[in-house]
Design an enzyme around this catalytic site. Structure first.
Site, PDB file in Angstrom:
ATOM      1  N   HIS A 155     -89.768   6.806   8.768  1.00 11.71           N
ATOM      2  CA  HIS A 155     -90.415   7.363   9.960  1.00 11.71           C
ATOM      3  C   HIS A 155     -89.969   6.601  11.208  1.00 11.71           C
ATOM      4  O   HIS A 155     -90.744   5.898  11.848  1.00 11.71           O
ATOM      5  CB  HIS A 155     -91.936   7.309   9.805  1.00 11.71           C
ATOM      6  CG  HIS A 155     -92.642   8.356  10.594  1.00 11.71           C
ATOM      7  ND1 HIS A 155     -92.867   8.237  11.949  1.00 11.71           N
ATOM      8  CD2 HIS A 155     -93.153   9.553  10.223  1.00 11.71           C
ATOM      9  CE1 HIS A 155     -93.514   9.311  12.378  1.00 11.71           C
ATOM     10  NE2 HIS A 155     -93.699  10.129  11.350  1.00 11.71           N
ATOM     11  N   HIS A 159     -98.489  10.709   4.390  1.00 14.13           N
ATOM     12  CA  HIS A 159     -97.692   9.486   4.244  1.00 14.13           C
ATOM     13  C   HIS A 159     -98.269   8.505   3.226  1.00 14.13           C
ATOM     14  O   HIS A 159     -98.235   7.285   3.418  1.00 14.13           O
ATOM     15  CB  HIS A 159     -97.501   8.814   5.591  1.00 14.13           C
ATOM     16  CG  HIS A 159     -96.743   9.637   6.584  1.00 14.13           C
ATOM     17  ND1 HIS A 159     -95.723  10.487   6.219  1.00 14.13           N
ATOM     18  CD2 HIS A 159     -96.866   9.763   7.939  1.00 14.13           C
ATOM     19  CE1 HIS A 159     -95.229  11.086   7.300  1.00 14.13           C
ATOM     20  NE2 HIS A 159     -95.913  10.676   8.347  1.00 14.13           N
ATOM     21  N   GLU A 188     -86.804  13.067   9.849  1.00 21.76           N
ATOM     22  CA  GLU A 188     -87.398  12.534   8.629  1.00 21.76           C
ATOM     23  C   GLU A 188     -86.838  13.267   7.403  1.00 21.76           C
ATOM     24  O   GLU A 188     -87.342  14.316   7.004  1.00 21.76           O
ATOM     25  CB  GLU A 188     -88.919  12.676   8.692  1.00 21.76           C
ATOM     26  CG  GLU A 188     -89.528  12.084   9.961  1.00 21.76           C
ATOM     27  CD  GLU A 188     -90.957  12.554  10.192  1.00 21.76           C
ATOM     28  OE1 GLU A 188     -91.641  12.922   9.215  1.00 21.76           O
ATOM     29  OE2 GLU A 188     -91.381  12.567  11.364  1.00 21.76           O
TER      30      GLU A 188
END
Length: 361
Positions: A192, A116, A327
């Protein structure tokens, strides 16, 4: 986005100690988008969705987003409750990739890998509010972030915009675009958002029925990396959600990596362009949601790492499978897999990632 339970709790603490600061506390606010009895609350810290309140068929309202109560808790959240992650969502193997003959090293924050965007990804920065209309028939907020050359190891400056808008009675549109300013760079933004259609903190989501428009998936190894580079059919496997199936029907037959059980799986979505990726329905609450997007893939995560140590809103404790994430994304670790569709953006090129959540009851 799973990891071993003890490791998850530790990471929440480690990440929180590196985030926040005076800039965050002085420049972060909470913003509400409201249309009738449908509302979305968010913050410019990490372009984070804090809540989505939606009725059921009897008009009973519930917040269906897992998260925190206060901004300070979001500053100290390392569990990715609701932010827009980047520059590259999901994982980069060993925090390393080669682009145009040069080796780049990104910040390693998930075992041996980057996840991420690294320690200071887009979920841990202050976004600038460019426009904000709270009410009316189509309320919206547009956020901007300039990611600088070398941030977390990524090359080149990157200009990123994200617009969150209520485009229908119970529809939330998220439109993101990113422009590479001066150097080629990988880009894979990812929202997310943890959802529980029964209401956050109401229990697990194993009874929710899920349908995915995915006939293929990318098998992941124990570090949740597509190390084989294979794309495999879902037919005859526990990954097949082409027909509506309870999330919990086969959840204990699949590996979520690092000894966890549950889905943390990348699906290749059938078709191209803006299309329906998923539909989820909860019989108990009478709520459903469709997710539309324009990306090639989507990670299904079933909250395998929520292990009764993570406290959420109102002091509730989020247990395993307490929420699910859909996602939408490019292929994970695409920058290290030339056989996957490229996520590399060249100077002047624009990356566009659109999502649409349609709630129904």
């Amino acid at each position: 986005m799973a990891r071993a339970p003890a490791f998850l709790a530790l990471m929440c603490l480690v990440v929180s100690s590196l985030a926040g600061g005076a800039e965050a506390k002085n420049n972060v606010s909470v913003y509400m988008l409201k249309r009738g009895n449908f509302s979305v609350k968010m913050t410019n810290w990490g372009a984070t969705i804090m809540s989505i309140v939606v009725p059921n068929s009897k008009g009973h309202l519930a917040d269906v987003v897992l998260g925190k109560d206060t901004l300070n808790e979001y500053f100290n959240d390392g569990c990715y409750f609701g932010p827009l992650t980047g520059r590259v969502g999901q994982r980069i193997a060993r925090g390393r990739f080669v682009l145009d003959g040069k080796v780049y090293h990104t910040y390693v924050n998930d075992g041996r890998n980057t996840i991420h965007g690294g320690r200071r990804g887009f979920s841990k920065v202050v976004w600038t509010v460019k426009e904000y209309v709270a009410g009316g028939s189509s309320p919206y907020i547009t956020l901007f972030y300039r990611s600088f050359d070398g941030e977390e190891g990524f090359p080149g400056d990157l200009d990123v915009y994200a617009t969150y808008q209520l485009t229908g009675p119970y529809a939330l549109s998220i439109r993101t675009n990113a422009t590479a300013v001066n150097r080629a760079t990988p880009v894979n933004l990812l929202q997310h958002l943890y959802l529980n259609l029964g209401g956050e903190g109401s229990g697990d989501v194993l009874g929710h029925k899920l349908r995915l428009a995915a006939s293929r998936y990318t098998p992941l190894d124990d570090e949740l990396l597509p190390s084989s580079g294979r794309v495999a059919p879902v037919a005859g496997t526990s990954y097949d959600f082409r027909s509506p199936t309870p999330i919990g029907a086969r959840v204990r037959r699949v590996s979520g990596g690092r000894g966890l059980v549950g889905y943390d799986t990348n699906y290749v979505i059938d078709g191209e362009g803006m299309r329906k990726f998923a539909a989820v329905w909860d019989d108990a609450s009478g709520r459903g949601v469709e997710l539309w997007a324009n990306q090639p893939a989507m990670q299904l995560y079933t909250g395998n790492g929520l292990n009764d140590t993570v406290r959420g809103k109102g002091g509730k404790v989020y247990g395993r499978y307490g929420g699910f994430c859909l996602e939408t994304q490019g292929y994970p670790d695409a920058v290290n897999h030339p056989e996957f569709p490229s996520q590399t953006l060249r100077p002047g090129q624009v990356y566009k990632h659109d999502m649409l959540y349609k709630f129904y009851f």
